[in-house]
Scaffold this motif. Sequence first.
Motif, PDB file in Angstrom:
ATOM      1  N   LEU A  94       0.654  -1.081  -0.262  1.00 15.19           N
ATOM      2  CA  LEU A  94      -0.143   0.094  -0.055  1.00 15.19           C
ATOM      3  C   LEU A  94       1.151   1.237  -0.093  1.00 15.19           C
ATOM      4  O   LEU A  94       0.534   2.398  -0.851  1.00 15.19           O
ATOM      5  CB  LEU A  94      -0.939   0.032   0.957  1.00 15.19           C
ATOM      6  N   SER A  95       2.145   0.986   0.814  1.00 16.08           N
ATOM      7  CA  SER A  95       3.415   2.632   0.928  1.00 16.08           C
ATOM      8  C   SER A  95       3.779   2.758  -0.216  1.00 16.08           C
ATOM      9  O   SER A  95       3.848   3.521  -0.721  1.00 16.08           O
ATOM     10  CB  SER A  95       3.860   1.935   1.774  1.00 16.08           C
ATOM     11  N   ALA A 100       4.657   5.980  -5.230  1.00 11.10           N
ATOM     12  CA  ALA A 100       5.057   5.206  -6.248  1.00 11.10           C
ATOM     13  C   ALA A 100       3.598   6.450  -6.803  1.00 11.10           C
ATOM     14  O   ALA A 100       3.504   7.506  -8.026  1.00 11.10           O
ATOM     15  CB  ALA A 100       5.336   5.212  -6.922  1.00 11.10           C
ATOM     16  N   GLN A 101       2.246   6.439  -6.672  1.00 16.54           N
ATOM     17  CA  GLN A 101       0.918   7.657  -6.897  1.00 16.54           C
ATOM     18  C   GLN A 101       1.441   8.761  -7.258  1.00 16.54           C
ATOM     19  O   GLN A 101       2.079   9.970  -8.103  1.00 16.54           O
ATOM     20  CB  GLN A 101      -0.198   6.717  -6.591  1.00 16.54           C
ATOM     21  N   ALA A 113       9.664  13.872   1.079  1.00 18.72           N
ATOM     22  CA  ALA A 113       8.521  14.515   1.016  1.00 18.72           C
ATOM     23  C   ALA A 113       7.604  12.997   1.163  1.00 18.72           C
ATOM     24  O   ALA A 113       7.256  12.404   1.119  1.00 18.72           O
ATOM     25  CB  ALA A 113       7.660  15.690   1.419  1.00 18.72           C
ATOM     26  N   GLY A 114       7.682  12.714  -0.521  1.00 23.07           N
ATOM     27  CA  GLY A 114       7.611  11.985  -0.810  1.00 23.07           C
ATOM     28  C   GLY A 114       7.599  10.129  -0.267  1.00 23.07           C
ATOM     29  O   GLY A 114       7.322   9.234   0.284  1.00 23.07           O
ATOM     30  N   ILE A 115       9.199   9.826   0.430  1.00 19.48           N
ATOM     31  CA  ILE A 115       9.810   8.825   1.160  1.00 19.48           C
ATOM     32  C   ILE A 115       8.447   9.034   2.535  1.00 19.48           C
ATOM     33  O   ILE A 115       7.819   7.714   3.251  1.00 19.48           O
ATOM     34  CB  ILE A 115      10.875   8.615   0.981  1.00 19.48           C
ATOM     35  N   GLY A 116       8.942  10.450   3.239  1.00 15.86           N
ATOM     36  CA  GLY A 116       7.897  10.744   3.798  1.00 15.86           C
ATOM     37  C   GLY A 116       6.612  10.120   4.216  1.00 15.86           C
ATOM     38  O   GLY A 116       6.072   9.868   5.136  1.00 15.86           O
ATOM     39  N   LEU A 117       5.593   9.977   3.538  1.00 13.61           N
ATOM     40  CA  LEU A 117       3.888   9.963   2.846  1.00 13.61           C
ATOM     41  C   LEU A 117       4.051   8.629   3.146  1.00 13.61           C
ATOM     42  O   LEU A 117       3.584   7.408   3.893  1.00 13.61           O
ATOM     43  CB  LEU A 117       4.150  10.467   1.702  1.00 13.61           C
ATOM     44  N   VAL A 251       9.811   0.800  -4.057  1.00 12.46           N
ATOM     45  CA  VAL A 251       9.562   1.677  -5.183  1.00 12.46           C
ATOM     46  C   VAL A 251      11.262   1.957  -5.861  1.00 12.46           C
ATOM     47  O   VAL A 251      11.377   2.100  -6.692  1.00 12.46           O
ATOM     48  CB  VAL A 251       8.889   3.254  -5.137  1.00 12.46           C
ATOM     49  N   ALA A 252      11.426   2.384  -5.708  1.00 10.65           N
ATOM     50  CA  ALA A 252      13.353   3.187  -5.317  1.00 10.65           C
ATOM     51  C   ALA A 252      14.090   2.354  -6.184  1.00 10.65           C
ATOM     52  O   ALA A 252      14.811   2.002  -7.363  1.00 10.65           O
ATOM     53  CB  ALA A 252      14.149   3.974  -4.192  1.00 10.65           C
TER      54      ALA A 252
END
Length: 349
Positions: A94-95, A100-101, A113-117, A251-252
């Motif tokens: 889910l994360s 990625a989205q 910020a994206g990783i923090g999400l 994702v990375a």
Amino acid sequence: MTAQLDTATAPPSARRTAARRLSTRVGRVRELGIVVALALVVIPTAIVNPRFIQAQSLRDLLLNASIVALLAVGQTLVVVTRNVDLSVGSVLGLSAFLTAQQFADHPGTPLLAGIGLGVAIGLACGLLNGLLVALGNVPSLVVTLGTLYVFRGIDYALAQGRQVNAANLPDALLDLGSSRVLGIPVLVLITVVVIAVAAVYLRSYRSGRELYAIGSNPEAATLAGIPVARRTLTTFVLSGLIAGLAGALWVARYGTVDAAAGTGLELQVVAAVVVGGVAIFGGSGTVAGAALGALLLGTITSCLVVLQIPAFWQQAIAGALLLSAITVDRLLALRLAKALRTSEGTSHA
């Protein structure tokens, strides 16, 4: 005779220290056993195919094990309290998809910020698990088995068949999955840092040591004034947080993400934790051992591929290792308990 007299006249604090030393020695023996098993797996494979121990092959081996090792850290925190988190694969999925989205739909999103999400999503999932287990007094096996399907269902509902490809992701994120520092992949270094922080927490902080007390005897821990519910909630929150981080790093690492990311990963994680010497009934184990367990299972998988052994043997070997680890854990626990009873009996003589 002198040793018996020393034990008999030793104060209770000294006997507890001796018990802890014995438990620590048992843990080290377990971890040493994993290192020996790694050598027994790697050496024959390297003899058959010398390229297996080349620098790039070893880096790939560490990268492949890093995500499972990361999840094993959070799982260890939960298992030592006599609980289990079966939802980590779904939390990762889910994360991973939502991270990625976010990057794909909002190209200007800062990397942190994206990783923090992803971390925040994992934390929220872990908080839900923790509240149901710690405050709702529902068995963790039941709760996390349920949330495994709930989180995966939410993932599929949000994805609606979509797939985020590497072309839609920022270069900074993809570079994180492939860059190195002094020849070591960054993802591996992140995993090592998380392992080190968790190890220090469990060893050097009172709240960390209390997790072992809860796993050894929850009722006695409550009578001793340990906030069992709060500590249990904390472990699930941390497990979710780490799974969220693992999702962002997934994702990375792989670039292409869909709703099926991380499916079945929870079984690999539990196997790694148990093979790594963490007692499935709680009360003992280390994050370093769990990480070594993840590395061992990943190495076995890679070795079987190199040796061209059919894939179905991978699961069979992993299952055999899991059963062996549980058997060894039980035998060591009985031996440790016998040693402690002998010590107590001598002290009362």
